[in-house]
Scaffold this active site. Structure first.
Site, PDB file in Angstrom:
ATOM      1  N   CYS A 135       0.846  -1.202   0.000  1.00 41.45           N
ATOM      2  CA  CYS A 135       0.000   0.000   0.000  1.00 41.45           C
ATOM      3  C   CYS A 135       0.886   1.259   0.000  1.00 41.45           C
ATOM      4  O   CYS A 135       1.550   1.529  -0.985  1.00 41.45           O
ATOM      5  CB  CYS A 135      -0.967  -0.052   1.183  1.00 41.45           C
ATOM      6  SG  CYS A 135      -2.395   1.018   0.986  1.00 41.45           S
ATOM      7  N   HIS A 141      -3.499  -5.728   0.970  1.00 37.81           N
ATOM      8  CA  HIS A 141      -2.806  -5.944   2.245  1.00 37.81           C
ATOM      9  C   HIS A 141      -2.728  -7.426   2.599  1.00 37.81           C
ATOM     10  O   HIS A 141      -3.650  -7.945   3.239  1.00 37.81           O
ATOM     11  CB  HIS A 141      -3.550  -5.220   3.370  1.00 37.81           C
ATOM     12  CG  HIS A 141      -3.413  -3.734   3.331  1.00 37.81           C
ATOM     13  ND1 HIS A 141      -2.396  -3.067   3.986  1.00 37.81           N
ATOM     14  CD2 HIS A 141      -4.153  -2.783   2.722  1.00 37.81           C
ATOM     15  CE1 HIS A 141      -2.529  -1.754   3.785  1.00 37.81           C
ATOM     16  NE2 HIS A 141      -3.580  -1.560   3.013  1.00 37.81           N
ATOM     17  N   GLU A 191      -0.990  -8.705   4.897  1.00 35.67           N
ATOM     18  CA  GLU A 191      -0.897  -8.846   6.364  1.00 35.67           C
ATOM     19  C   GLU A 191      -2.265  -8.795   7.031  1.00 35.67           C
ATOM     20  O   GLU A 191      -2.395  -9.111   8.215  1.00 35.67           O
ATOM     21  CB  GLU A 191       0.043  -7.768   6.934  1.00 35.67           C
ATOM     22  CG  GLU A 191      -0.566  -6.391   7.162  1.00 35.67           C
ATOM     23  CD  GLU A 191      -0.704  -5.537   5.902  1.00 35.67           C
ATOM     24  OE1 GLU A 191      -0.576  -6.085   4.783  1.00 35.67           O
ATOM     25  OE2 GLU A 191      -0.962  -4.324   6.033  1.00 35.67           O
TER      26      GLU A 191
END
Lengths: 227, 758
Positions: A86, A195, A197
């Site tokens: 990002c 994302h 994560e």
């Protein structure tokens, strides 16, 4: 495998990256304040998402001048793995480590959702645990994810296998050729708007991000084993 | 000390002398009444100068002093075994075990949003985040409750578009997930939109901070953005009715910088972790004045403030301007003398402007110095504890008696059920809010287990099995028709939502959005709504640990519907209990818990079909509510509930449709009832929940529920891709889930897109 997560003023996915590495891999990870230049002791660097310097001027445009970026550039040139997520992707673009530039989403609004993607290139250190053309779901959350590059660059990216992820279904930001993530020519620097994560355990709604971290560890272990 | 009465030399504008203030009644421009001005004179033993008058006027505004609502707020229950901090600090604190606590508060930013929606809404979010981290807590979630006029109005579309963008911008940049909320549309809010923002934080018990000044000679440290001329008189602005002239108050709206807030947040939490702080308070409404005066009064000490040391954005600011500025992202700290360097080290790391701007003194004087002169000298208690209180009398409006007749029933029962369902699903208040919430980052911090779009949001706690469920609720139509019942229902529904997510309700924060309390009928609404809320809070065991009162929500002399908004937090004991409203699997049995009285007063259907509301709202039996919630939670914790959905606006029909949408799973409903079709499907009787449970568990579940004295009926099952409803042997609705979902999903995007072309 030792990870560094550089923290800029305004980073806000730094802790999430640390949690993901700890949860998925159980490997050591350090937060590195943006004023530290030396990243020699680390095997991989994850430049986290957020709003470094408030995204003032342009997303990533100020962070790329932080001292820590010297270490990031050096690590990339040494062939270490550098992952930008990002805002981290935007910073790596601004630093010239990744191709293209980011425009504001074509609908002019921030967009947060769980987005279907395909893994276009599964031969990278970051993607080897995915299948080729595998359909995955990762969260997105950005206002400036509208990837742009010119025709010539696009052709190069396609020929070199540098387009790593594409959006499937509706393109959430208007990016060229539905591009969601690209690598450098050497394949050791990856940037993506989604994302990984945020998708590592079941209750998050998707676990598809975990394989990116396991891929990185496997690559490193094989490299160490070979040496 | 006699402060300098001639401060003209220090200001870019000529300030009136004390005599001019008195003779020309200039205090009324600052919102003070003649009687209040006399009180000021008595407290000081002389006439106030312009700076002192400014300080009194903001400290005694409704926004800071609650002078109109204080006597009523005392009626709310604020104690409970889990309460670590009730109202009176930045935010309430509730024990959640394991040495941790949840910190939360809701606050309004209605008036600023009405004139400058982006910054008005954004700074509302900024303020509530600071309230939470000034307690020492790490903010982990944001919610909001929004009210706008009908989307047919271009001005309303502009307000919604900008307010949502402002909320998104601030929360997204700071990196706190916006996990839930509600948006409703009604003509009553056309000139006076409501933006209520709620923040939830997590803290270890030993880290809880207070907004207090203590220890004579200890330094007072200012940290954060420098002080500018923005937002002067914001607190007074918030305590007046909106009018055509409100546009002129645009300079009263502050501009926010979420990047600065993020730095301030991290720096303050680092100081909390180091255990350096004695006191900390946000400079919110009434800025430096309110924070420093409240901290001083609470500490039972005095204070000297040196305004020349305050970081300033502009040159030539007068003491009046510095004291009353509402520049955002500022915090006031009190630390032990000699530890200034340790504090500065942390603040410098985060590149934050900071300065020692004052000292704690003995006694009770609140003194302000500027350019080596004393410009204000006030007994501090007179600003805070001795603020005037207005004991008002409410009066039941005639219309309340006249509203009882249920003459609308005949007109409503004649509506075709399928058409009714389509109309209600397309009503913006009920339609999908995806257009709104997909602009909010709901997943940053990777703890969001239930994202926006279900009854309540759920976040999980790192390293623990448990989580927190959160919901904001308020149905102003019910409150308009009966403030007591409506107030109680707001609490009950918020609790029900949290229960449906698998949590035990813990406590509430409330935001009371009402009209001008000087009007007896508005005060009657306020009084009755508070009593209703208090009753529900006592019954459900959820004390009020903080909140905000927003009065004077009026335009052109007309008040908004009374709108108490309840923010509820509940504890999910195990991640296994987390439940959403979506049907999970084909074949699950649908159970309807609670009794249906077919009540259509104040319902969405009534609004849609008749264009107005009338009659009485659904009644609320708090004992039945409590039994229902206990039964639902019991079933969920037993581990055999696939989905749980609170029945609220739009009644059973809408609840079934909403549960079907997420996975595109249909339902076949087949019931026998004494009610006619429309009241059965669209009545909004309270204390009801729709459950889907695996077939093999249905009988046992029904028995468990009935044992707790709660009505339970098997009404159908999850099946196919069709919504098919049979009542007394007749199929009254037969629609594809996908076509209903399209109506529901597209209502708001279509209405908003009009703003691009009109």
């Amino acid at each position: 495998m030792r990870f560094a997560v550089p923290v800029f003023p305004g980073s806000n996915c730094d802790i999430d990256c640390e949690k993901a590495i700890t949860t998925v891999l159980g490997e050591p990870v350090d937060f590195v304040w943006h004023t530290q230049r030396d990243l020699d002791q680390y095997d991989a660097i994850i430049v986290p998402g957020g709003f470094s310097y408030g995204d003032y001027l342009r997303a990533g445009a100020l962070a790329r001048f932080s001292p820590v970026m010297e270490g990031v550039v050096k690590a990339a040139s040494e062939g270490k793995l550098v992952l930008g997520i990002c805002n981290g992707f935007q910073i790596l673009q601004e630093a010239g480590l990744l191709p293209g530039a980011m425009r504001v989403n074509d609908h002019l609004k921030f967009r947060c959702d769980i987005q279907p993607l395909t893994v276009v290139n599964n031969s990278l250190a970051f993607t080897q645990d995915y299948r080729r053309d595998e359909g995955i779901q990762l969260p997105i959350a950005h206002g400036e994810g509208n990837f742009y590059c010119d025709e010539v660059t696009l052709k190069e990216l396609e020929q070199n296998g540098q387009i790593v992820f594409r959006y499937v279904g509706s393109n959430p930001n208007g990016s060229v050729e539905d591009i969601a993530g690209v690598s450098n020519r050497e394949g050791n620097v990856l940037g993506l708007m989604p994302h990984p994560e945020r998708a590592i355990v079941e209750w998050m709604g998707s676990q598809d991000g975990a394989k990116m971290f396991t891929s990185m560890l496997r690559y490193w272990e094989e490299k160490i084993g070979a040496a | 000390m006699q402060p300098n009465q001639n401060v003209m030399g220090t200001s870019t504008v000529m300030e009136p002398t004390p005599e001019e203030i008195r003779d020309r009644k200039l205090y009324s421009e600052l919102g003070l009444t003649p009687a209040e001005f006399e009180q000021v004179e008595k407290h000081l033993g002389r006439l106030p100068n312009w700076t002192e008058l400014g300080i009194y006027s903001v400290m005694w505004s409704e926004h800071c002093s609650y002078k109109n609502s204080k006597p009523l707020l005392k009626r709310l229950p604020v104690d409970g075994p889990r309460v670590l901090q009730g109202p009176g600090e930045g935010a309430g604190v509730i024990d959640i075990g394991d040495g941790q606590a949840v910190v939360f508060k809701i606050e309004s930013h209605n008036h600023p949003t009405a004139v400058e929606p982006f910054q008005g809404a954004a700074t509302g979010v900024g303020g509530i985040i600071r309230d939470v981290f000034s307690m020492g807590a790490r903010p982990v979630a944001l919610l909001n409750s929004l009210r706008f006029g009908p989307l047919e109005s271009p001005r309303v579309r502009y307000l919604l578009e900008q307010a949502v963008a402002g909320i998104a911008h601030y929360g997204n940049v700071v990196g706190i997930p916006t996990v839930g909320g509600e948006v409703e549309f009604d003509a009553t809010y056309e000139g006076n939109p409501l933006v209520n923002a709620m923040c939830v934080g997590i803290i270890n018990h030993e880290d809880i901070q207070q907004g207090v000044a203590k220890g004579v000679d200890n330094p007072v440290i200012y940290v954060g953005a420098s002080t500018g001329r923005d937002g002067i008189h914001g607190a007074i602005f918030a305590s007046e009715e909106l009018s055509e002239a409100s546009e002129e108050k645009r300079p009263s709206v502050q501009a926010g910088d979420p990047f600065m807030e993020k730095l301030l947040l991290e720096a303050c939490l680092e100081l909390v972790q180091k255990g350096i702080l004695l006191g900390i308070q946000d400079m919110g409404a009434a800025g430096l004045t309110c924070s420093s005066a409240e901290m001083t009064a609470k500490g039972g000490v005095g204070l000297d403030l040196y305004l020349d040391d305050v970081p300033q954005r502009e040159e030539g600011m007068s003491p009046y301007e510095i004291m009353l500025s509402e520049s955002q992202e500022r915090m006031l700290l009190v630390v032990e003398e000699g530890r200034e360097a340790e504090v500065k080290e942390v603040l410098d790391k985060w590149e934050l402007p900071s300065a020692v701007v004052g000292r704690v003194t003995e006694g009770d004087r609140y003194r302000i110095f500027h350019q080596r002169e004393c410009v204000a000298d006030i007994p501090v208690k007179t600003l805070v504890d001795d603020a005037p209180i207005n004991y008002r009398q409410g009066e039941e409006p005639l219309s309340f008696r006249e509203e009882t007749a249920a003459s609308y029933m005949e007109e409503l029962t004649g509506v075709d059920p399928t058409e009714a369902l389509q109309r209600v699903l397309a009503a913006p208040s009920l339609a999908s809010k995806r257009w709104v919430y997909q602009q909010y980052d709901s997943m940053v911090r990777t703890s969001t287990a239930v994202r926006p779009g279900s009854d309540a949001a759920v976040i999980v706690l790192d390293g623990l099995d448990k989580g927190l469920a959160m919901s904001v609720d308020g149905n102003s139509r019910y409150v308009k028709l009966d403030p007591h019942v409506g107030g109680a229902t707001a609490v009950a529904e918020a609790a029900r939502n949290v229960v449906c997510a698998g949590a035990r309700p813990l406590a509430i924060t409330d935001c009371l959005n009402f009209g001008n309390p000087e009007k007896p009928d508005v005060f009657w609404q306020l009084e009755n709504a508070i009593d209703g809320m208090g009753e529900a809070c006592r019954q459900l065991g959820t004390p009020v640990v903080g909140g905000n009162v927003s009065l004077y929500n009026e335009t052109k002399g007309s008040a908004i519907h009374p709108t108490p908004v309840v923010g509820m937090v509940g504890l999910v004991e195990s991640r296994d209990h987390i439940t959403t409203q979506s049907f999970q699997q084909e074949g699950d049995v649908l159970l309807l818990l609670g009794a249906n009285f077919g009540e259509l007063g104040g319902s969405e259907l009534q609004q849609q079909v008749l264009g107005m509301i009338s009659g009485r709202p659904p009644q609320l039996d708090l004992a039945a509510e409590k039994a229902l919630q206990s039964a639902v939670l019991h079933l969920i914790q037993a581990g055999n509930v696939s989905s749980a959905h609170d029945l609220s606006t739009g009644g059973l029909a809408v609840a079934i449709a909403e549960s079907a949408f997420a996975k595109g799973l249909g339902a076949r409903i087949d019931v026998e009832t004494d009610l006619t079709v429309i009241p059965y499907l669209f009545g909004e009787s309270q204390s009801r929940v729709l459950l889907s449970v695996p077939k093999e568990f249905a009988k046992e579940a029904m028995a468990m529920v009935e044992k707790q004295g709660v009505t339970c009926s098997r009404i159908g099952e999850v099946s196919g891709e069709q919504l098919s409803i049979w009542i007394n042997g007749v199929e009254v609705v037969s629609e594809q889930v996908s076509s209903l979902q399209t109506i529901w999903e597209e209502a708001i995007p279509c209405a908003m897109n009009a703003s691009l072309t009109n």
